[in-house]
Each structure stands twice: as C-alpha cells, then as structure tokens.
Design a protein around this motif. Structure first.
Motif, PDB file in Angstrom:
ATOM      1  N   ARG A 104       1.194  -8.742 -13.677  1.00 35.83           N
ATOM      2  CA  ARG A 104       1.070  -7.894 -12.483  1.00 35.83           C
ATOM      3  C   ARG A 104       1.259  -8.742 -11.223  1.00 35.83           C
ATOM      4  O   ARG A 104       0.566  -9.733 -11.034  1.00 35.83           O
TER       5      ARG A 104
ATOM      6  N   PHE B 158      -6.082   3.110 -13.676  1.00 35.48           N
ATOM      7  CA  PHE B 158      -4.638   2.880 -13.466  1.00 35.48           C
ATOM      8  C   PHE B 158      -4.393   1.386 -13.257  1.00 35.48           C
ATOM      9  O   PHE B 158      -3.553   0.983 -12.461  1.00 35.48           O
ATOM     10  N   CYS B 159      -5.169   0.576 -13.987  1.00 32.74           N
ATOM     11  CA  CYS B 159      -5.142  -0.871 -13.763  1.00 32.74           C
ATOM     12  C   CYS B 159      -3.821  -1.512 -14.205  1.00 32.74           C
ATOM     13  O   CYS B 159      -3.474  -2.598 -13.724  1.00 32.74           O
TER      14      CYS B 159
ATOM     15  N   CYS C 206      -1.826  -2.426 -11.302  1.00 32.54           N
ATOM     16  CA  CYS C 206      -2.581  -2.884 -10.128  1.00 32.54           C
ATOM     17  C   CYS C 206      -1.841  -4.009  -9.397  1.00 32.54           C
ATOM     18  O   CYS C 206      -1.457  -5.013 -10.002  1.00 32.54           O
TER      19      CYS C 206
ATOM     20  N   ARG D  98      -3.252  -4.961  -6.265  1.00 34.62           N
ATOM     21  CA  ARG D  98      -4.158  -5.104  -5.126  1.00 34.62           C
ATOM     22  C   ARG D  98      -5.070  -6.327  -5.247  1.00 34.62           C
ATOM     23  O   ARG D  98      -5.609  -6.619  -6.307  1.00 34.62           O
TER      24      ARG D  98
ATOM     25  N   ARG E 273      -8.236  -8.177  -2.705  1.00 32.93           N
ATOM     26  CA  ARG E 273      -9.063  -7.892  -1.531  1.00 32.93           C
ATOM     27  C   ARG E 273      -9.586  -9.168  -0.895  1.00 32.93           C
ATOM     28  O   ARG E 273      -9.972 -10.105  -1.607  1.00 32.93           O
TER      29      ARG E 273
ATOM     30  N   CYS F 140     -10.589  -7.867  -8.096  1.00 32.53           N
ATOM     31  CA  CYS F 140     -10.683  -6.468  -8.546  1.00 32.53           C
ATOM     32  C   CYS F 140     -11.814  -5.802  -7.771  1.00 32.53           C
ATOM     33  O   CYS F 140     -12.809  -6.444  -7.431  1.00 32.53           O
ATOM     34  N   LEU F 141     -11.654  -4.524  -7.527  1.00 31.11           N
ATOM     35  CA  LEU F 141     -12.688  -3.747  -6.822  1.00 31.11           C
ATOM     36  C   LEU F 141     -14.050  -3.895  -7.485  1.00 31.11           C
ATOM     37  O   LEU F 141     -15.083  -3.928  -6.824  1.00 31.11           O
ATOM     38  N   PHE F 142     -14.055  -3.990  -8.831  1.00 32.82           N
ATOM     39  CA  PHE F 142     -15.319  -4.012  -9.561  1.00 32.82           C
ATOM     40  C   PHE F 142     -15.772  -5.415  -9.937  1.00 32.82           C
ATOM     41  O   PHE F 142     -16.760  -5.581 -10.647  1.00 32.82           O
TER      42      PHE F 142
ATOM     43  N   LYS G 285      -8.059 -12.628 -13.251  1.00 31.24           N
ATOM     44  CA  LYS G 285      -8.209 -11.171 -13.175  1.00 31.24           C
ATOM     45  C   LYS G 285      -8.169 -10.559 -14.574  1.00 31.24           C
ATOM     46  O   LYS G 285      -7.337 -10.925 -15.399  1.00 31.24           O
TER      47      LYS G 285
ATOM     48  N   ARG H  64     -10.546  -3.021 -14.823  1.00 35.12           N
ATOM     49  CA  ARG H  64     -11.831  -2.899 -14.132  1.00 35.12           C
ATOM     50  C   ARG H  64     -12.773  -4.083 -14.340  1.00 35.12           C
ATOM     51  O   ARG H  64     -13.912  -3.923 -14.785  1.00 35.12           O
TER      52      ARG H  64
HETATM   53  S1  SF4 Z   1     -10.217  -1.362 -11.086  1.00 31.26           S
HETATM   54 FE1  SF4 Z   1      -9.557  -3.432 -10.495  1.00 31.26          FE
HETATM   55  S2  SF4 Z   1      -7.780  -3.865 -11.801  1.00 31.26           S
HETATM   56 FE2  SF4 Z   1      -8.158  -1.657 -11.896  1.00 31.26          FE
HETATM   57  S3  SF4 Z   1      -6.812  -0.806 -10.302  1.00 31.26           S
HETATM   58 FE3  SF4 Z   1      -8.823  -1.129  -9.338  1.00 31.26          FE
HETATM   59  S4  SF4 Z   1      -8.693  -3.189  -8.436  1.00 31.26           S
HETATM   60 FE4  SF4 Z   1      -6.995  -3.005  -9.872  1.00 31.26          FE
END
Ligand code: SF4
Length: 335
Positions: free
Chosen positions: A14, A257-258, A261, A263, A265, A275-277, A305, A309
């Motif tokens: 990714r 939808f990882c 991904c 993204r 941050r 990752c967001l989580f 990564k 999630r």
């Molecule tokens: S949960 Fe983490 S890996 Fe999945 S789409 Fe969101 S930021 Fe990307």
C-alpha cells in the motif's frame, strides 16, 4: 539508504500518498463521541508543531510521494496562524483539503479560496437544532447551516460527515439523503467507532446493513444507484436517481476498507500514527527539532503498519475496550 519511492510503501504494497495533519487538539464544540466527558489533557503549546515545522515535515512527506494533505484537528480553523499554514502548504505540489465543524468557515472563506482549498468535509450529525445542542453542547446549528450554504454558493465541494448513533440520529438517515435532492453535496454516514473515552459499544453503532435497509425501505430499488467507489475509498458510494448529490457509507467496523488504505496521520504534536486505530506513535518532531533526518522513522512506522485496523481483525477485537484504552481520543487524532 531507503529509496525514496519505497519509504511510504508498506509490506502489503500500500502506497501512502495521503497525509492527514492535525493542527491542534482544541475544538469549539464538545461532541460526545469525539471529546471525552472530562476533556483531554492538552499538549503544552511548546510541543505543538509551529507553522514552519508543519510545512517542513509535510515537505518531507511530499518529497517521498504524498500528493494529498488534509488538515484536521480538533477544529483546524481555530489555529490563529491557519492562513500562514495554508499559504506555506500551498507552495507544495499537493491538493489540500480540510475537515471542519463549519463554525468558522465564514471567517476563513477568503483564504480558502485564495489558496484553492475547495474540498471541505463538514461534520454535522443532525438536522435538528435541539439535537445539535445535545451532541455538541453548543448552540451553533444555525451558524453551521449558514456556512454550509456559503460554501455551496462559492462552489466548494462539500462532503457532510454524519456519525450515526442508535437512539440519537439513526432516524435522520433518510432526511439527510433527501438533502441531496436539491443540494450538490455528498453525505457520508460513518459507523460509530471506538476511541479512548467515547464510551463506544457495539449496540450504539448503526451498521452499513442497517443504513442500507432504511434506504431500501424508503426508495425503490431502481432509484438506488451504486456509484463507482473512489480509488482508496473510505465511503462506499450511492446516489438516488435524479438527485443532485450522493451519499456514502464509511463502515470501518462492519466492513473495513483497509486493503486500499493510503492514509497516514500526523498529530498536532508531531507524531505519526500509521493507522486510525493504532496505539503506537512515532515522534517526528523531537528528532526534527534536533536537526536529525526523519525519513527512516517514517519508513519504519509505515513498515510496521498492520494489514487491517492496527491488527484488530475481528469485530470481537473491536469490542474489547482494553485494545482502545491506549489510543488517543478522536479529538486528538483528527478522525
Ligand atoms: S483502519 Fe487503519 S488501515 Fe484500515 S483504513 Fe483506517 S487507517 Fe487504514
């Protein structure tokens, strides 16, 4: 030395070309799903990135392949130096967008136009003024609606983010979709997600299937059009035939939808989260201030990564509060 074209590519292939930068941890609203009831401990001002530091760190990401930057918060428009930050970032080869609660849009619309920041994500969880106060603890509903129209009258592309919660706004799904009949906006329904201090539990979440059931009960099957999803999508996109706008569903919990991904941050105090989580962060600001290179640190974070999630693959793992306790609250991540 790591070749610059692989620094932002993870072990699953990714490529991370999208950097979300949180400008500050403060907000002028108090949305309960975002800000813990007791508030959060704010980072000392000296540990927040300055406008110059934001620019220089962003520049390193851009040199390595980032071509899209979104400014978030807290509420990004509360930064007094917001015009300076935008003017610096606009000199980079990137598209810039912001996520905002909309309250200060009228104050900043000229600078947004000047630097071609024409994609705005506006957070609005209800179309009922009294409920707006219940969720945000502030009376700013009319201001947000006025500013939504101000943006549309000035040809901005607006996505409206709606975090759905049972017993609060799941009965407004169709009202939001009906807004798209005459307004060229994208409504994005977001499954309620767990973050530190937001008292998430699965029973409060409105799932993708539940949203689609409401849509199917209100519109005929031939009028519900599935749109092609954007590359690296977060929202699965739909439209009602002949409506001006469209809507999408961000199903981070029930249908992540990882795989696509892209993204990464950067928090207001200069740490990257892959990752967001993710509970783990990599400090870039301290080494940057010490004059050290940050590219290896960025590369290491991306390589660490997880596929899905932050390693929480099942919904049962998402249910476990112990796995979220160490993550930041949403206000300190920037969504
Ligand atoms: S949960 Fe983490 S890996 Fe999945 S789409 Fe969101 S930021 Fe990307």
């Amino acid at each position: 030395m790591i070749p610059s074209n692989t620094i932002l590519t993870d072990d699953f292939g990714r490529k991370h070309n999208y950097l979300r930068i949180s400008l500050l941890e403060k907000c002028n609203l108090r949305c309960t799903y975002c800000m813990p009831a007791d508030g959060i401990e704010l980072s000392p001002k000296a540990s927040l990135m300055t406008a110059e530091e934001i620019f220089s760190i962003a520049q390193t990401f851009v040199e390595n392949g980032v071509d899209k930057i979104r400014l978030t918060g807290g509420e990004p428009l509360l930064r007094k130096d917001f015009p300076e930050i935008i003017s610096k970032l606009a000199s980079l080869e990137v598209s810039i967008s912001i996520t905002t609660n909309g309250i200060l849009i009228d104050r900043h619309i000229d600078v947004l136009k000047q630097f071609n920041v024409n994609k705005i994500n506006l957070s609005l969880d209800t179309l009922v003024a009294s409920k707006f106060h219940t969720i945000t603890l502030r009376n700013q509903f009319d201001k947000v609606i006025d500013n939504l129209h101000l943006l549309l009258n000035n040809d901005f592309q607006v996505k409206v983010n709606v975090v759905l919660m049972k017993g609060f706004n799941e009965n407004e799904i169709i009202d939001f979709i009906k807004l798209t009949q005459f307004l060229p906006i994208s409504i994005r329904f977001i499954e309620f997600m767990p973050f530190a201090g937001n008292e998430w539990d699965r029973s409060k979440m409105v799932s993708q299937n539940e949203i689609l059931s409401q849509v199917e009960a209100s519109f005929s099957a031939e009028d519900i059009l599935k749109l092609e999803d954007e590359k690296n999508f977060t929202a699965r996109a739909y439209k009602i035939k002949d409506f001006q706008g469209d809507f999408g569903i961000i199903s981070s919990i029930t249908n992540p939808f990882c795989d696509g991904c892209n993204r990464i941050r950067l928090t207001a105090n200069g740490k990257i989260k892959n990752c967001l989580f993710s509970n783990s962060e990599t400090d870039l600001l301290t080494p940057f201030r010490n004059g050290e290179s940050i590219t290896n640190l960025i590369s290491e974070s991306i390589k660490n990564k997880k596929k899905v999630r932050a390693g929480m693959v099942t919904i049962e793992e998402m249910d476990d509060p112990n796995l979220h306790f160490d993550n930041r609250s949403m206000i300190a991540i920037g969504g």
